[in-house]
Scaffold this motif. Structure first.
Motif, PDB file in Angstrom:
ATOM      1  N   ASP A 164      12.440  62.595 -40.507  1.00 33.41           N
ATOM      2  CA  ASP A 164      11.845  63.929 -40.409  1.00 33.41           C
ATOM      3  C   ASP A 164      10.880  64.216 -41.555  1.00 33.41           C
ATOM      4  O   ASP A 164       9.874  64.913 -41.369  1.00 33.41           O
ATOM      5  CB  ASP A 164      12.935  65.003 -40.382  1.00 33.41           C
ATOM      6  N   GLN A 165      11.186  63.689 -42.734  1.00 40.41           N
ATOM      7  CA  GLN A 165      10.345  63.929 -43.904  1.00 40.41           C
ATOM      8  C   GLN A 165       9.164  62.965 -44.002  1.00 40.41           C
ATOM      9  O   GLN A 165       8.350  63.059 -44.920  1.00 40.41           O
ATOM     10  CB  GLN A 165      11.185  63.842 -45.175  1.00 40.41           C
ATOM     11  N   GLY A 166       9.064  62.049 -43.057  1.00 43.76           N
ATOM     12  CA  GLY A 166       7.947  61.116 -43.050  1.00 43.76           C
ATOM     13  C   GLY A 166       7.997  60.088 -44.155  1.00 43.76           C
ATOM     14  O   GLY A 166       6.960  59.571 -44.588  1.00 43.76           O
ATOM     15  N   ARG A 167       9.214  59.756 -44.609  1.00 47.65           N
ATOM     16  CA  ARG A 167       9.354  58.750 -45.662  1.00 47.65           C
ATOM     17  C   ARG A 167       9.607  57.363 -45.096  1.00 47.65           C
ATOM     18  O   ARG A 167       9.431  56.363 -45.788  1.00 47.65           O
ATOM     19  CB  ARG A 167      10.490  59.132 -46.611  1.00 47.65           C
ATOM     20  N   GLY A 168      10.033  57.298 -43.839  1.00 49.96           N
ATOM     21  CA  GLY A 168      10.326  56.014 -43.221  1.00 49.96           C
ATOM     22  C   GLY A 168      11.232  56.210 -42.030  1.00 49.96           C
ATOM     23  O   GLY A 168      11.159  57.221 -41.327  1.00 49.96           O
ATOM     24  N   GLY A 169      12.108  55.240 -41.822  1.00 51.95           N
ATOM     25  CA  GLY A 169      13.043  55.349 -40.709  1.00 51.95           C
ATOM     26  C   GLY A 169      13.424  53.998 -40.155  1.00 51.95           C
ATOM     27  O   GLY A 169      12.898  52.955 -40.574  1.00 51.95           O
ATOM     28  N   VAL A 170      14.339  54.027 -39.201  1.00 51.67           N
ATOM     29  CA  VAL A 170      14.804  52.823 -38.516  1.00 51.67           C
ATOM     30  C   VAL A 170      14.764  53.094 -37.021  1.00 51.67           C
ATOM     31  O   VAL A 170      15.086  54.205 -36.572  1.00 51.67           O
ATOM     32  CB  VAL A 170      16.240  52.446 -38.945  1.00 51.67           C
ATOM     33  N   PHE A 171      14.354  52.092 -36.245  1.00 50.92           N
ATOM     34  CA  PHE A 171      14.318  52.212 -34.789  1.00 50.92           C
ATOM     35  C   PHE A 171      15.257  51.187 -34.170  1.00 50.92           C
ATOM     36  O   PHE A 171      15.404  50.071 -34.677  1.00 50.92           O
ATOM     37  CB  PHE A 171      12.906  51.981 -34.266  1.00 50.92           C
ATOM     38  N   VAL A 172      15.872  51.577 -33.052  1.00 48.59           N
ATOM     39  CA  VAL A 172      16.728  50.674 -32.281  1.00 48.59           C
ATOM     40  C   VAL A 172      16.185  50.587 -30.863  1.00 48.59           C
ATOM     41  O   VAL A 172      15.803  51.593 -30.264  1.00 48.59           O
ATOM     42  CB  VAL A 172      18.188  51.163 -32.265  1.00 48.59           C
ATOM     43  N   THR A 173      16.155  49.365 -30.353  1.00 42.65           N
ATOM     44  CA  THR A 173      15.702  49.117 -28.986  1.00 42.65           C
ATOM     45  C   THR A 173      16.888  48.669 -28.145  1.00 42.65           C
ATOM     46  O   THR A 173      17.682  47.826 -28.572  1.00 42.65           O
ATOM     47  CB  THR A 173      14.604  48.032 -28.972  1.00 42.65           C
ATOM     48  N   MET A 185      11.193  50.884 -41.537  1.00 41.24           N
ATOM     49  CA  MET A 185       9.866  51.081 -42.100  1.00 41.24           C
ATOM     50  C   MET A 185       9.966  52.038 -43.279  1.00 41.24           C
ATOM     51  O   MET A 185      10.788  52.957 -43.295  1.00 41.24           O
ATOM     52  CB  MET A 185       8.906  51.650 -41.045  1.00 41.24           C
ATOM     53  N   THR A 186       9.137  51.797 -44.296  1.00 41.47           N
ATOM     54  CA  THR A 186       9.065  52.661 -45.468  1.00 41.47           C
ATOM     55  C   THR A 186       7.599  52.942 -45.749  1.00 41.47           C
ATOM     56  O   THR A 186       6.779  52.020 -45.755  1.00 41.47           O
ATOM     57  CB  THR A 186       9.713  51.996 -46.693  1.00 41.47           C
ATOM     58  N   PHE A 187       7.281  54.222 -45.971  1.00 40.50           N
ATOM     59  CA  PHE A 187       5.892  54.619 -46.189  1.00 40.50           C
ATOM     60  C   PHE A 187       5.563  54.714 -47.671  1.00 40.50           C
ATOM     61  O   PHE A 187       6.373  55.192 -48.473  1.00 40.50           O
ATOM     62  CB  PHE A 187       5.619  55.971 -45.519  1.00 40.50           C
ATOM     63  N   TYR A 188       4.349  54.269 -48.013  1.00 41.97           N
ATOM     64  CA  TYR A 188       3.833  54.335 -49.380  1.00 41.97           C
ATOM     65  C   TYR A 188       2.510  55.108 -49.346  1.00 41.97           C
ATOM     66  O   TYR A 188       1.437  54.516 -49.164  1.00 41.97           O
ATOM     67  CB  TYR A 188       3.655  52.924 -49.950  1.00 41.97           C
ATOM     68  N   PRO A 189       2.590  56.443 -49.490  1.00 44.71           N
ATOM     69  CA  PRO A 189       1.400  57.295 -49.310  1.00 44.71           C
ATOM     70  C   PRO A 189       0.251  56.947 -50.243  1.00 44.71           C
ATOM     71  O   PRO A 189      -0.920  57.022 -49.831  1.00 44.71           O
ATOM     72  CB  PRO A 189       1.939  58.710 -49.589  1.00 44.71           C
ATOM     73  N   ASP A 190       0.537  56.593 -51.483  1.00 39.76           N
ATOM     74  CA  ASP A 190      -0.545  56.319 -52.437  1.00 39.76           C
ATOM     75  C   ASP A 190      -1.445  55.176 -51.970  1.00 39.76           C
ATOM     76  O   ASP A 190      -2.661  55.178 -52.231  1.00 39.76           O
ATOM     77  CB  ASP A 190       0.017  55.986 -53.823  1.00 39.76           C
ATOM     78  N   ASP A 191      -0.857  54.203 -51.278  1.00 39.98           N
ATOM     79  CA  ASP A 191      -1.625  53.058 -50.787  1.00 39.98           C
ATOM     80  C   ASP A 191      -1.980  53.187 -49.306  1.00 39.98           C
ATOM     81  O   ASP A 191      -2.601  52.289 -48.752  1.00 39.98           O
ATOM     82  CB  ASP A 191      -0.835  51.756 -50.999  1.00 39.98           C
ATOM     83  N   ARG A 192      -1.538  54.298 -48.665  1.00 40.92           N
ATOM     84  CA  ARG A 192      -1.705  54.493 -47.219  1.00 40.92           C
ATOM     85  C   ARG A 192      -1.181  53.280 -46.459  1.00 40.92           C
ATOM     86  O   ARG A 192      -1.766  52.792 -45.509  1.00 40.92           O
ATOM     87  CB  ARG A 192      -3.170  54.761 -46.857  1.00 40.92           C
ATOM     88  N   GLY A 226      -0.970  58.771 -40.061  1.00 43.39           N
ATOM     89  CA  GLY A 226      -2.215  58.547 -40.779  1.00 43.39           C
ATOM     90  C   GLY A 226      -2.242  57.358 -41.720  1.00 43.39           C
ATOM     91  O   GLY A 226      -3.120  57.281 -42.591  1.00 43.39           O
ATOM     92  N   TYR A 227      -1.331  56.416 -41.539  1.00 42.84           N
ATOM     93  CA  TYR A 227      -1.316  55.248 -42.424  1.00 42.84           C
ATOM     94  C   TYR A 227      -2.341  54.214 -41.956  1.00 42.84           C
ATOM     95  O   TYR A 227      -2.529  54.003 -40.757  1.00 42.84           O
ATOM     96  CB  TYR A 227       0.086  54.662 -42.519  1.00 42.84           C
ATOM     97  N   ALA A 228      -2.999  53.584 -42.935  1.00 41.37           N
ATOM     98  CA  ALA A 228      -4.124  52.701 -42.631  1.00 41.37           C
ATOM     99  C   ALA A 228      -3.724  51.245 -42.441  1.00 41.37           C
ATOM    100  O   ALA A 228      -4.416  50.495 -41.745  1.00 41.37           O
ATOM    101  CB  ALA A 228      -5.173  52.797 -43.743  1.00 41.37           C
ATOM    102  N   HIS A 229      -2.626  50.824 -43.079  1.00 42.17           N
ATOM    103  CA  HIS A 229      -2.246  49.415 -43.029  1.00 42.17           C
ATOM    104  C   HIS A 229      -0.736  49.272 -42.852  1.00 42.17           C
ATOM    105  O   HIS A 229       0.042  50.049 -43.410  1.00 42.17           O
ATOM    106  CB  HIS A 229      -2.654  48.680 -44.318  1.00 42.17           C
ATOM    107  N   ALA A 230      -0.369  48.270 -42.092  1.00 41.31           N
ATOM    108  CA  ALA A 230       1.029  47.878 -41.958  1.00 41.31           C
ATOM    109  C   ALA A 230       1.189  46.495 -42.572  1.00 41.31           C
ATOM    110  O   ALA A 230       0.352  45.609 -42.343  1.00 41.31           O
ATOM    111  CB  ALA A 230       1.456  47.857 -40.500  1.00 41.31           C
ATOM    112  N   VAL A 231       2.241  46.324 -43.349  1.00 37.93           N
ATOM    113  CA  VAL A 231       2.513  45.043 -43.997  1.00 37.93           C
ATOM    114  C   VAL A 231       3.937  44.620 -43.668  1.00 37.93           C
ATOM    115  O   VAL A 231       4.860  45.454 -43.653  1.00 37.93           O
ATOM    116  CB  VAL A 231       2.330  45.133 -45.528  1.00 37.93           C
ATOM    117  N   VAL A 232       4.112  43.352 -43.420  1.00 40.93           N
ATOM    118  CA  VAL A 232       5.445  42.829 -43.146  1.00 40.93           C
ATOM    119  C   VAL A 232       5.516  41.401 -43.653  1.00 40.93           C
ATOM    120  O   VAL A 232       4.513  40.685 -43.671  1.00 40.93           O
ATOM    121  CB  VAL A 232       5.755  42.886 -41.624  1.00 40.93           C
ATOM    122  N   LYS A 233       6.689  41.004 -44.093  1.00 42.45           N
ATOM    123  CA  LYS A 233       6.920  39.616 -44.477  1.00 42.45           C
ATOM    124  C   LYS A 233       7.828  39.004 -43.414  1.00 42.45           C
ATOM    125  O   LYS A 233       8.993  39.371 -43.289  1.00 42.45           O
ATOM    126  CB  LYS A 233       7.553  39.547 -45.868  1.00 42.45           C
TER     127      LYS A 233
END
Length: 269
Positions: A164-173, A185-192, A226-233
């Protein structure tokens, strides 16, 4: 997409949940996770040019003070500032536990058209039942054993708040009425930038689109905010090929080297 900027941002990201204990030094960031996580003591941000043995000894000493028998040294690559660190870890008995591809996706122009079967459903984790579904998938995929004493109601409220706070979250399928895939997922606003983590599926669901459906839900959420990039390892043998097929760019590979933390005399080279 500025590849260098994204690569630097990705290298600096470390998962530091509230339940972890963290020690930061000039040489590394060491994170103590619960024992039910397979890699329960990880060393990140290995940016020091100090002698490799000094860095290794300091990390192992801290791990022993936490009663951890192994340290997983993460993010090792050709770009590691101290080129002798990885060889020294291997000389001292370490082994490559994982090889990961660092992958990035430009979200500025939208989410890629990812084919997803009609018989799957994906939603954010906000209830105790969905917490249990998340655990079932990730425990199988990552060989963890999430303890039963963690209150699913408390965890569900924490997930709901994070979402709800837009900090991240977990999804289940869900597929065929059963938990089939999960991912966080975890959001990093400073780096978008959004870091995708923990993406996995059950063995029964592999090849049926559950992982893709979960990935798409997380990408849509990031784009909406509004995030510009997604990164995953991603593991080179499992998720990485799927991610590159949907448009992620491979920024290079990283290795994770596991080394026992018991006291030992460092063998001479």
């Amino acid at each position: 997409m500025d590849v260098d900027v994204v690569r630097r941002a990705a290298a600096a990201i470390v998962w530091e949940p509230d339940f972890a204990e963290v020690v930061r030094t000039d040489a590394f960031t060491l994170v103590k996770y619960p024992m039910w996580l397979q890699q329960h003591c990880q060393a990140h941000r290995l940016t020091s040019r100090s002698p490799a043995d000094d860095v290794i000894d300091a990390a192992l000493a801290q791990a022993r003070s936490w009663s951890r028998d192994t340290v997983w040294f993460c993010g090792l690559s050709s770009a590691t500032p101290n080129p002798s660190l990885e060889p020294r870890l291997l000389e001292r008995g370490g082994h490559v536990a994982e090889t990961l591809s660092v992958l990035a996706l430009d979200l500025s122009e939208g989410v890629p058209d990812v084919p997803v079967p009609d018989d799957v459903s994906t939603e954010p984790v906000t209830t105790p039942d969905l917490v249990k579904a998340w655990d079932a998938v990730s425990d199988e995929a990552f060989e963890n054993e999430t303890p039963n004493d963690e209150d699913p109601d408390v965890r569900a409220r924490a997930c709901q708040e994070e979402y709800d706070q837009g900090r991240g979250g977990v999804f289940v399928t869900v597929l065929d009425g059963r938990p089939a895939a999960s991912g966080g997922m975890t959001f990093y606003p400073d780096d978008r930038l959004v870091l995708l983590w923990g993406g996995s599926s059950t063995k029964a669901a592999r090849g049926r689109g559950a992982y893709r459906a979960n990935l798409l839900a997380r990408l849509r959420r990031a784009h909406e905010l509004g995030y510009a990039h997604a990164v995953v390892k991603g593991r080179v043998t499992t998720s990485a090929p799927i991610l590159t097929r949907v448009g992620f760019v491979d920024l290079g590979r990283e290795r994770v080297v596991a080394l026992a933390s018991q006291p030992s005399s460092s063998p001479s080279t």
